[in-house]
Design a protein around this motif. Sequence first.
Motif, PDB file in Angstrom:
ATOM      1  N   ALA A   4       0.901  -1.130   0.046  1.00  0.00           N
ATOM      2  CA  ALA A   4      -0.150   0.204   0.036  1.00  0.00           C
ATOM      3  C   ALA A   4       1.020   1.318   0.180  1.00  0.00           C
ATOM      4  CB  ALA A   4      -1.055   0.081   1.342  1.00  0.00           C
ATOM      5  N   ALA A   5       1.977   1.190   0.736  1.00  0.00           N
ATOM      6  CA  ALA A   5       2.799   2.444   0.886  1.00  0.00           C
ATOM      7  C   ALA A   5       3.422   2.517  -0.604  1.00  0.00           C
ATOM      8  CB  ALA A   5       4.088   2.324   1.758  1.00  0.00           C
ATOM      9  N   ALA A   6       3.676   1.706  -1.267  1.00  0.00           N
ATOM     10  CA  ALA A   6       4.533   1.799  -2.672  1.00  0.00           C
ATOM     11  C   ALA A   6       3.654   2.294  -3.484  1.00  0.00           C
ATOM     12  CB  ALA A   6       4.817   0.359  -3.063  1.00  0.00           C
ATOM     13  N   GLN A   7       2.262   2.144  -3.295  1.00  0.00           N
ATOM     14  CA  GLN A   7       1.211   2.693  -4.610  1.00  0.00           C
ATOM     15  C   GLN A   7       1.585   4.270  -5.130  1.00  0.00           C
ATOM     16  OE1 GLN A   7      -0.331   0.402  -5.774  1.00  0.00           O
ATOM     17  NE2 GLN A   7      -0.892   1.660  -7.490  1.00  0.00           N
ATOM     18  N   PRO A   8       1.679   5.184  -4.005  1.00  0.00           N
ATOM     19  CA  PRO A   8       1.660   6.438  -4.319  1.00  0.00           C
ATOM     20  C   PRO A   8       2.943   6.719  -5.089  1.00  0.00           C
ATOM     21  CG  PRO A   8       1.126   6.536  -2.027  1.00  0.00           C
ATOM     22  CD  PRO A   8       1.275   4.959  -2.445  1.00  0.00           C
ATOM     23  N   THR A   9       3.963   6.135  -4.833  1.00  0.00           N
ATOM     24  CA  THR A   9       5.417   6.047  -5.356  1.00  0.00           C
ATOM     25  C   THR A   9       5.486   5.503  -6.883  1.00  0.00           C
ATOM     26  OG1 THR A   9       6.225   5.396  -3.242  1.00  0.00           O
ATOM     27  CG2 THR A   9       7.879   5.982  -5.023  1.00  0.00           C
ATOM     28  N   LEU A  10       4.513   4.468  -6.914  1.00  0.00           N
ATOM     29  CA  LEU A  10       4.226   3.978  -8.369  1.00  0.00           C
ATOM     30  C   LEU A  10       3.567   4.808  -9.105  1.00  0.00           C
ATOM     31  CD1 LEU A  10       3.399   0.040  -7.953  1.00  0.00           C
ATOM     32  CD2 LEU A  10       5.039   1.085  -9.642  1.00  0.00           C
ATOM     33  N   ASN A  11       2.431   5.470  -8.678  1.00  0.00           N
ATOM     34  CA  ASN A  11       1.654   6.299  -9.615  1.00  0.00           C
ATOM     35  C   ASN A  11       2.462   7.620  -9.873  1.00  0.00           C
ATOM     36  OD1 ASN A  11      -0.530   4.899  -9.313  1.00  0.00           O
ATOM     37  ND2 ASN A  11      -1.411   5.942  -7.499  1.00  0.00           N
ATOM     38  N   GLN A  12       3.300   8.142  -8.933  1.00  0.00           N
ATOM     39  CA  GLN A  12       4.154   9.158  -9.412  1.00  0.00           C
ATOM     40  C   GLN A  12       4.941   8.770 -10.400  1.00  0.00           C
ATOM     41  OE1 GLN A  12       6.283  10.709  -5.785  1.00  0.00           O
ATOM     42  NE2 GLN A  12       6.775  12.535  -6.989  1.00  0.00           N
ATOM     43  N   LEU A  13       5.608   7.827 -10.356  1.00  0.00           N
ATOM     44  CA  LEU A  13       6.536   7.052 -11.342  1.00  0.00           C
ATOM     45  C   LEU A  13       5.693   7.109 -12.768  1.00  0.00           C
ATOM     46  CD1 LEU A  13       8.816   4.566  -9.672  1.00  0.00           C
ATOM     47  CD2 LEU A  13       9.542   6.575 -10.674  1.00  0.00           C
ATOM     48  N   ARG A  14       4.539   6.729 -12.698  1.00  0.00           N
ATOM     49  CA  ARG A  14       3.849   6.398 -13.754  1.00  0.00           C
ATOM     50  C   ARG A  14       3.543   7.712 -14.590  1.00  0.00           C
ATOM     51  NH1 ARG A  14       0.232   1.829 -11.629  1.00  0.00           N
ATOM     52  NH2 ARG A  14       1.079   0.047 -12.200  1.00  0.00           N
ATOM     53  N   GLN A  15       3.292   8.683 -13.720  1.00  0.00           N
ATOM     54  CA  GLN A  15       2.970   9.995 -14.389  1.00  0.00           C
ATOM     55  C   GLN A  15       4.156  10.442 -14.811  1.00  0.00           C
ATOM     56  OE1 GLN A  15       1.121  12.542 -11.274  1.00  0.00           O
ATOM     57  NE2 GLN A  15      -0.882  11.506 -11.668  1.00  0.00           N
ATOM     58  N   THR A  16       5.387  10.505 -14.287  1.00  0.00           N
ATOM     59  CA  THR A  16       6.506  10.975 -14.853  1.00  0.00           C
ATOM     60  C   THR A  16       6.861  10.205 -16.240  1.00  0.00           C
ATOM     61  OG1 THR A  16       7.315  10.738 -12.489  1.00  0.00           O
ATOM     62  CG2 THR A  16       8.881  11.396 -14.306  1.00  0.00           C
ATOM     63  N   LEU A  17       6.467   8.815 -16.419  1.00  0.00           N
ATOM     64  CA  LEU A  17       6.856   8.205 -17.533  1.00  0.00           C
ATOM     65  C   LEU A  17       5.872   8.860 -18.407  1.00  0.00           C
ATOM     66  CD1 LEU A  17       8.726   5.962 -18.039  1.00  0.00           C
ATOM     67  CD2 LEU A  17       6.839   4.287 -17.901  1.00  0.00           C
ATOM     68  N   ALA A  18       4.324   8.777 -18.132  1.00  0.00           N
ATOM     69  CA  ALA A  18       3.461   9.429 -19.240  1.00  0.00           C
ATOM     70  C   ALA A  18       4.016  10.786 -19.666  1.00  0.00           C
ATOM     71  CB  ALA A  18       2.153   9.553 -18.664  1.00  0.00           C
ATOM     72  N   GLY A  19       4.607  11.734 -18.974  1.00  0.00           N
ATOM     73  CA  GLY A  19       5.295  12.989 -19.207  1.00  0.00           C
ATOM     74  C   GLY A  19       6.366  12.669 -20.489  1.00  0.00           C
ATOM     75  N   ILE A  20       7.064  11.706 -20.355  1.00  0.00           N
ATOM     76  CA  ILE A  20       8.052  11.495 -21.442  1.00  0.00           C
ATOM     77  C   ILE A  20       7.578  10.643 -22.578  1.00  0.00           C
ATOM     78  CG2 ILE A  20      10.214   9.990 -21.629  1.00  0.00           C
ATOM     79  CD1 ILE A  20      10.624  10.175 -18.597  1.00  0.00           C
ATOM     80  N   ASP A  21       6.356   9.693 -22.399  1.00  0.00           N
ATOM     81  CA  ASP A  21       5.987   8.917 -23.469  1.00  0.00           C
ATOM     82  C   ASP A  21       4.580   8.888 -23.359  1.00  0.00           C
ATOM     83  OD1 ASP A  21       5.341   7.296 -25.427  1.00  0.00           O
ATOM     84  OD2 ASP A  21       6.623   5.642 -24.985  1.00  0.00           O
ATOM     85  N   PRO A  22       3.712   9.612 -24.158  1.00  0.00           N
ATOM     86  CA  PRO A  22       2.503   9.742 -24.080  1.00  0.00           C
ATOM     87  C   PRO A  22       1.726   8.245 -24.078  1.00  0.00           C
ATOM     88  CG  PRO A  22       3.100  11.248 -25.677  1.00  0.00           C
ATOM     89  CD  PRO A  22       4.002  10.243 -25.128  1.00  0.00           C
ATOM     90  N   SER A  23       2.297   7.416 -24.596  1.00  0.00           N
ATOM     91  CA  SER A  23       1.970   5.895 -24.805  1.00  0.00           C
ATOM     92  C   SER A  23       1.726   5.261 -23.511  1.00  0.00           C
ATOM     93  CB  SER A  23       2.342   5.187 -26.148  1.00  0.00           C
ATOM     94  OG  SER A  23       3.894   4.911 -25.494  1.00  0.00           O
ATOM     95  N   HIS A  24       2.227   5.845 -22.762  1.00  0.00           N
ATOM     96  CA  HIS A  24       2.115   5.196 -21.099  1.00  0.00           C
ATOM     97  C   HIS A  24       1.288   5.894 -20.323  1.00  0.00           C
ATOM     98  CE1 HIS A  24       6.398   3.570 -22.506  1.00  0.00           C
ATOM     99  NE2 HIS A  24       5.949   2.508 -21.822  1.00  0.00           N
ATOM    100  N   ALA A  25       0.785   6.708 -20.920  1.00  0.00           N
ATOM    101  CA  ALA A  25      -0.530   7.501 -20.146  1.00  0.00           C
ATOM    102  C   ALA A  25      -1.638   6.551 -19.660  1.00  0.00           C
ATOM    103  CB  ALA A  25      -0.973   8.800 -20.916  1.00  0.00           C
ATOM    104  N   PRO A  26      -1.887   6.597 -18.559  1.00  0.00           N
ATOM    105  CA  PRO A  26      -2.939   5.567 -17.916  1.00  0.00           C
ATOM    106  C   PRO A  26      -4.197   5.818 -18.586  1.00  0.00           C
ATOM    107  CG  PRO A  26      -2.368   7.452 -16.279  1.00  0.00           C
ATOM    108  CD  PRO A  26      -1.346   7.568 -17.523  1.00  0.00           C
ATOM    109  N   ARG A  27      -4.882   4.945 -18.947  1.00  0.00           N
ATOM    110  CA  ARG A  27      -6.015   5.149 -19.687  1.00  0.00           C
ATOM    111  C   ARG A  27      -7.364   5.558 -18.925  1.00  0.00           C
ATOM    112  NH1 ARG A  27      -7.262  -0.109 -22.045  1.00  0.00           N
ATOM    113  NH2 ARG A  27      -6.220  -0.857 -20.089  1.00  0.00           N
ATOM    114  N   LEU A  28      -8.147   6.459 -19.818  1.00  0.00           N
ATOM    115  CA  LEU A  28      -9.372   7.019 -19.219  1.00  0.00           C
ATOM    116  C   LEU A  28     -10.486   6.064 -19.670  1.00  0.00           C
ATOM    117  CD1 LEU A  28      -8.817  10.715 -20.191  1.00  0.00           C
ATOM    118  CD2 LEU A  28      -8.365   9.844 -17.894  1.00  0.00           C
ATOM    119  N   ALA A  29     -11.158   5.562 -18.936  1.00  0.00           N
ATOM    120  CA  ALA A  29     -12.365   4.615 -19.221  1.00  0.00           C
ATOM    121  C   ALA A  29     -13.434   5.284 -19.997  1.00  0.00           C
ATOM    122  CB  ALA A  29     -12.896   4.098 -17.801  1.00  0.00           C
ATOM    123  N   GLY A  30     -13.476   4.573 -20.891  1.00  0.00           N
ATOM    124  CA  GLY A  30     -14.730   4.988 -21.737  1.00  0.00           C
ATOM    125  C   GLY A  30     -14.218   5.898 -22.993  1.00  0.00           C
ATOM    126  N   VAL A  31     -13.242   6.255 -22.983  1.00  0.00           N
ATOM    127  CA  VAL A  31     -12.548   7.377 -23.948  1.00  0.00           C
ATOM    128  C   VAL A  31     -11.966   6.396 -25.098  1.00  0.00           C
ATOM    129  CG1 VAL A  31     -10.928   9.243 -24.455  1.00  0.00           C
ATOM    130  CG2 VAL A  31     -12.332   9.363 -22.490  1.00  0.00           C
TER     131      VAL A  31
END
Lengths: 267, 457
Positions: A4-31
């Motif tokens: 559980a403690a790792a989750q915020p770190t993971l999310n932050q890392l994912r966002q950083t990654l999405a900034g670098i490469d848009p294809s890693h962006a977390p998907r929006l449901a329904g879009v």
Amino acid sequence: MDHAAAQPTLNQLRQTLAGIDPSHAPRLAGVERLVDIAAPVDAVLGGGLACGALHEFAPSAPVHLAATSGFATALAARASGDRKQILWILTDYAAGEGGGPYGPGLDLFGMALERLLILRVAKPVDVLWAMEEALRCRAVACVIAELTSDGSAADLTATRRLALAAREGVSAQISGFGLLVRHKATVMPSAASTRWEIAAAPSRPDVYGGLGRVRFDLSLHKNRRGPSGRWIIEWDHHERAFQQAVPVAVASPAFNRPDRAPWVRAG
Amino acid sequence: MGIADARAMYPSLPVVDADPEADLRFLETVADWCDRYTPLVGLDAPDGLLLDVTGCAHLFGGEAALLRDLVARLVQQGLRARAAVADTVGAAWAVARYGKAGIVPRGETGASILSLPIAALRVDTETVAGLKTAGLTCIADLTERPRAPFAARFGKTLLLRLDQALGQADEPIMPRMPVPAAMAEQRFPEPIAREADVIGTVEHLGHQLVPVLERRGEGGRLFQIALFRADGAVHRLEIGTGSPLRDPARIGKLFKERLAVLGDVCDPGFGYDMVRLSALVTERMDPAQTGLAGPDHAEELAHLIDRLGARFGLIRVTRPVPQDTHIPEFAVLNVPAHAPRPASAALPPVAQDTLSTVRPLRLLVRPEPVDAVAQVPDGPPVRFSWRQVMHQVARAEGPERIAMEWWRDDRGKKLTRDYFRVESDVGARMWVYREGLYDREIERPEVLRWYLHGLFA
């Protein structure tokens, strides 16, 4: 660190990654537009194969080339639900090697003939160029491109270009759905969202002992959004839908049934 | 003078065989180059060119300036040329070759050629010699005398040529190239060589061409650009479109694809000093109302087909169209995608009483022979080897008997086929057939041949 403690770190890392490469962006449901396969496969893919992305397919053995293109055809048939076109690109050499796409067969398989465009080109680089152009075009629902042998023209850079082109081709309906069919599996890195190895699986014969529905043995080797896996699914070409396959030979058919010969079905 | 005599006088004289074909090719390239002055250029082999400069001369500052420019440029290229402008083809021909080359003022055609020799009338040497024995040497000698005896003695050609030279008979110039429906051109004082500049120019010319087409309510189906290289060579590129087009940006884009694929064929060398864009074929094009609801996919698709066509050739982008035949390899025809779709585009219904599809997904270019083993001559194969790989047949359906069309010429030569859909032990499905009916078309079972025709998914 617990989970559980790792989750915020993971999310932050994912966002950083999405900034670098848009294809890693977390998907929006329904879009996002998805092409669904069968329930267990979709669970791994997060709902189905994503449009606006590149997907790679290769046969696990040369004899399964037709099954591989069949799986791609089935996906394309599901993708072109509205009145959009499918473009099939192949080189002259690929057509000589594995045969060209055959209209009546494709039509019976579920891909309406009037939606199909076939482009024959001379060189593998031309395949990639045409695929990139077509992926950007919103009038084309799905692009199937074939590369002979391991398709060394489609390296990491080339597939990256294709993936980006597919992303650009996204619209409100299904479009920018790129299916790259290699005639031989390769270990080269690729920017495709998913990579599959396809084989035909023995079908479950119908009650008369004839051929059953076509079965694909899918091995998902690379999946950007989840684990890989292996499934056997069936294609119902009347319904244009995938189904989970009932395992073959749970109870083998009785050996001596004198009421009919094994090959009686004609036509 | 014979070669031997000439060599006796100048032992070092170089001798080269005449090559009329190369001469003609060269004349063609000069004619290409002359396209810069007028689209109507006719060949007058072996050594002349006919240009119709009607309505073009003012673009170069008048006939005299045009003539000076043309001759000066030809001289710069190392050619010797004589040129004349006259009211008729015949007069210009005569003055350029036998008279004082230059401009024959309007209305003075007759006066300018009367004093020229009869050979200036484009008649054969026999006629000239015949007239000479009669004491007639110049054109004036002919015009003063009654015509009937000339026609009786030398045929109609002599008088026709005379009339044509004097403007009493019509003589059209046969243009080498089709005259475009509309065209626009751009000249540069300094040649351009970069591809981006050429494409930019094409787009710019498109903006000039489009209003012309728009006024006529037409769009172009076939466009051509002519790139005039500074050293005289001319490159011509054509693109066809699926539907009438008058969008400069799209025209530019299509030529960009064409240039990209041609690569070295269009070597700019020292650069192009003139670019011409012409619409060779035009078609009616009505303005279309664009929808408010969303982007028009049909147009986007047409554009994609055009671009792919510009790159690979329009005949390579195809659409399968069903045909009225049951022979598998002819059941569909791949027609160019830009062609209008035939009305009766529907596949014949196939009776299907099986869970698999009855036609394969991929059809081999031609059926490939396989070594097959069957239990009985009429039965399906038990195993077969295709491309050096042995396939064990686990299940088979068939036969589906497809007889060749008896009403065709090759009746009896082509054998009936018995198709089987087979599934191998690993699940791969194939479409194999046995050629010839045992006992009816083929006597001995050992000559039965098997082929693999297609692959199922």
